[in-house]
Scaffold this active site. Structure first.
Site, mmCIF file in Angstrom:
data_model
loop_
_atom_site.group_PDB
_atom_site.id
_atom_site.type_symbol
_atom_site.label_atom_id
_atom_site.label_comp_id
_atom_site.label_asym_id
_atom_site.label_seq_id
_atom_site.Cartn_x
_atom_site.Cartn_y
_atom_site.Cartn_z
ATOM 1 N N SER A 298 41.073 44.057 54.430
ATOM 2 C CA SER A 298 42.519 43.159 54.417
ATOM 3 C C SER A 298 42.606 41.919 54.026
ATOM 4 O O SER A 298 43.662 41.484 53.992
ATOM 5 C CB SER A 298 43.171 43.578 55.735
ATOM 6 N N THR A 299 41.239 41.174 54.057
ATOM 7 C CA THR A 299 41.444 39.931 53.743
ATOM 8 C C THR A 299 41.860 39.584 52.242
ATOM 9 O O THR A 299 42.276 38.568 51.645
ATOM 10 C CB THR A 299 40.060 38.873 53.918
#
Lengths: 577, 90
Positions: A298-299
């Site tokens: 998700s980064t």
């Protein structure tokens, strides 16, 4: 005339025979000629031989040592330093030591006479009796007067930082030549070239005349890294604690100066002590943050959102329908860790919705998304000058299938290294500019390359701040006294072609939000302590490193000290990928 | 003529002697220079050892350990921290 006989008188000497005089004169003359001839012979005819013999006795070429430059941190504290040491060596057939001398030698070298004699009696002509001794110890050993025991000057490299800085600095091998890390990459700068000169010595061994320099010695130069050893230690300590707390396999932590792109700390776990590395596995020597890649999870979402904002497809308050947390593309379905219903774009980041990110990504042409990722530095070398750094994998957009475009929007199907990831966040910290990342000290502000508009960068930064507030995925990342912004990542690891139940928990963030000074990226590989979410595994590490680092650097606070609001544990939004 | 010759001879002898002395001086000074250079190298070595010692003793890991264990120091909790604004707002 006759002398009277009465007075006794010595008769005057008769004249010497002429022959005798001539003979004497001739002999003396001959001797003179011989001498003259001999001296002429020596002076002109046989001159070369004599000159060389004289030179051999009184002229010496001596080596002038040049030592290796130091590696220092940004404040000049030594991280690697060479000091002279001595090794003792013998020719095995030339050594003559009495048992008494051997016992004394063993005592000086702090070993047993047995060990010493096995070393002396071994195979081969040449042997080291002891290596890299302190000069005083070697002098005491030589003072025992053992015949055939010789000394040799060497340099030994010491690393005061030990395991804290091990993977960044690397180490030197034989003859003080760099073998790993910065020591290897900067060999030409650090390494000195010993010189030599020809001198005349007298019979006592003193140098009485400097004849000529054959090679001037070239001393190695000092090298200043961008690393701040206080932050480096802090990062290392917190990372080590987190890896142990979460029973993880490995971990990495990078602290970047948001204004200059300099790496202030780069910690890795597991590690090793470069001062004693006889039996260290190669595995521990890797600087994982630069030489290993992982799927970021998700980064990556902020970059997807930034691309869509730039393209004008969405606005921060546009509503995305997350289809009850499931989205089917072709034969595959992607999931959210929790159902959320309709979300604004801000909430997609705050709650880390995969479906939301995927839907936004699918509204863009693949080239647009690819260009955003590529301009953020993914898929290209971070160019730190560190040996073995990797570019990660970002496939050309022409080969993307829709499902791949969807998964890439939340960081699967591409790989990055931790430094790349931290550096990419300079876009959001510096109003849209990507800063070049540096391992060496740079002076003043560094010009970056604009990637997104100021408006987009600030909008995404605001979304990242929401993620750390109650209602987001990482309230554990909050810091007392400072506003922080960041994104969690909880990515499943891929082994072969299958996604496993092993995770990489990460967090990348910046602070203070009002004017970001630092970016901290944390990656914990395979946490097995029960928890594996980026928010709860990597978030607290970010919080403690960021908080302590900002206080250490004296950054003014931009929030009241009682700003940290932790929601009850069951209310924390958890996310996967 | 003889006078001049004697004079020249004297000059020659003086020159020869001064050559010998200056040669001797040069050697003596070289020995001295060499000794001082050796001393400089020795100091270099010592400087290296001392800065090694300094950074070893000053490593944050050790400083923290000493602060925590022998000096019984600890980090104040956030609730016990007060932020003070200075006059010029910095």
């Amino acid at each position: 005339m006759r002398t009277p006989p009465a007075r006794k008188h010595v008769p005057p000497p008769a004249e010497l025979p002429r022959v005798r005089a001539l003979l004497v004169f001739g002999a003396v003359g001959l001797l003179l000629v011989v001498l003259l001839g001999r001296s002429l012979w020596l002076q002109w005819m046989d001159n070369d031989f004599l000159q060389s013999q004289g030179a051999a006795r009184f002229s010496r070429a001596i080596e002038v040592p040049a030592h290796r430059g130091r590696i220092v941190d940004r404040f000049g504290d030594a991280l690697a330093i060479s000091t002279p040491v001595k090794s003792l060596w013998i020719f095995r057939d030339k050594i003559a030591a009495t048992p008494e001398q051997l016992r004394n030698l063993a005592r000086v070298l702090e070993t047993t006479p047995q060990q010493l004699s096995t070393r002396i009696k071994g195979e081969g002509e040449f042997a080291f009796v002891a290596r890299q001794l302190a000069p005083e110890t070697a002098e005491r050993a030589l003072a025992l007067g053992i015949q055939g025991l010789n000394e040799q000057n060497e340099y030994r490299r010491y690393y005061p930082g030990g395991e804290v800085t091990a993977q960044v600095i690397g180490f030197t091998g034989d003859k003080d030549a760099g073998q790993e890390g910065i020591e290897l990459a900067q060999q030409a700068w650090l390494g000195g070239t010993p010189g030599s000169r020809r001198v005349i010595i007298n019979r006592r061994g003193d140098i009485v005349e400097d004849v000529a320099a054959i090679h001037a010695p070239q001393a190695g130069r000092d090298l200043a890294l961008s690393v701040d050893s206080r932050l480096q230690y802090l990062a290392f300590r917190e990372l080590q604690a987190a890896v142990e707390r979460n029973k993880a396999k490995a971990g990495g932590l990078v602290v970047i100066d948001a204004k200059s792109g300099e790496i202030l700390a780069l910690a890795n776990w597991p590690t090793y002590n470069p001062n004693r590395r006889d039996k260290v596995a190669r595995d521990k020597m890797r600087n994982r943050a630069l030489t290993d890649t992982f799927e970021p999870g998700s980064t990556m979402k902020p970059f997807t959102i930034a691309a869509a904002l730039e393209a004008g497809k969405i606005r921060p308050d546009s509503v995305i329908h997350t289809e009850a947390g499931e989205l089917t593309i072709g034969k595959q379905t992607i999931h959210d860790a929790h159902r959320a219903g309709p979300l604004t774009v801000e909430q997609v980041i705050q709650k880390s919705s995969n479906v939301g990110a995927a839907k936004i990504a699918l509204s863009l042409p693949s080239e647009t998304l690819w260009r955003m990722f590529s301009e953020a530095g993914f898929g290209t070398l971070p160019a730190t000058g560190f040996p073995g750094e990797v570019a990660g994998r970002l496939r050309p957009p022409a080969t993307w299938k829709p499902i791949e475009q969807a998964t890439m929007s939340y960081g699967h199907g591409l790989s990055v290294n931790l430094v790349q990831l931290a550096r990419a966040y300079t876009i959001f910290a510096d109003d849209g500019e990507l800063k070049p990342v540096a391992l060496f000290k740079t002076e003043g502000a560094v010009a970056g390359r604009p990637v997104v508009s100021v408006k987009t960068a600030r909008a995404v930064r605001h979304m990242l701040e929401l993620a750390t507030l109650p209602g987001g995925t990482a309230p554990q990342a909050q810091v007392a006294g400072y506003r922080v912004a960041g994104k969690t990542g909880t990515a499943r690891k891929i082994e072969g072609r299958e996604y496993t139940r092993k995770y990489v928990a990460s967090f990348v963030g910046m602070a203070p939000v009002s004017n970001p000074r630092l970016i901290v990226a944390v990656m914990i590989d395979e946490p097995t302590g029960g928890d594996y979410y980026g928010g709860s595994v990597a978030g607290p590490v970010f919080s403690s490193v960021m908080g302590a680092a900002l206080r250490m650097l004296g950054v003014p606070t931009d929030a009241p000290v009682d700003n940290v609001v932790l929601p009850p544990p069951d209310a924390i939004v958890q996310e996967e990928t | 003529m003889t006078r001049v010759n004697v004079l020249l001879l004297c000059v020659l002898v003086v020159c020869a002697l001064s050559l010998v002395t200056s040669r001797h001086q040069a050697r003596r000074l070289t020995v001295e220079l060499e000794r001082e250079q050796a001393r400089a190298r020795q100091f270099d070595v010592e400087y290296g050892q001392l800065s090694l010692e300094q950074s070893t003793w000053g490593m944050p890991a050790r400083v923290e350990k000493v602060a925590r264990e022998s000096l019984k120091m600890q980090l104040p909790a956030a609730s016990r921290v007060e932020v003070v604004e200075t006059a010029n707002g910095k």
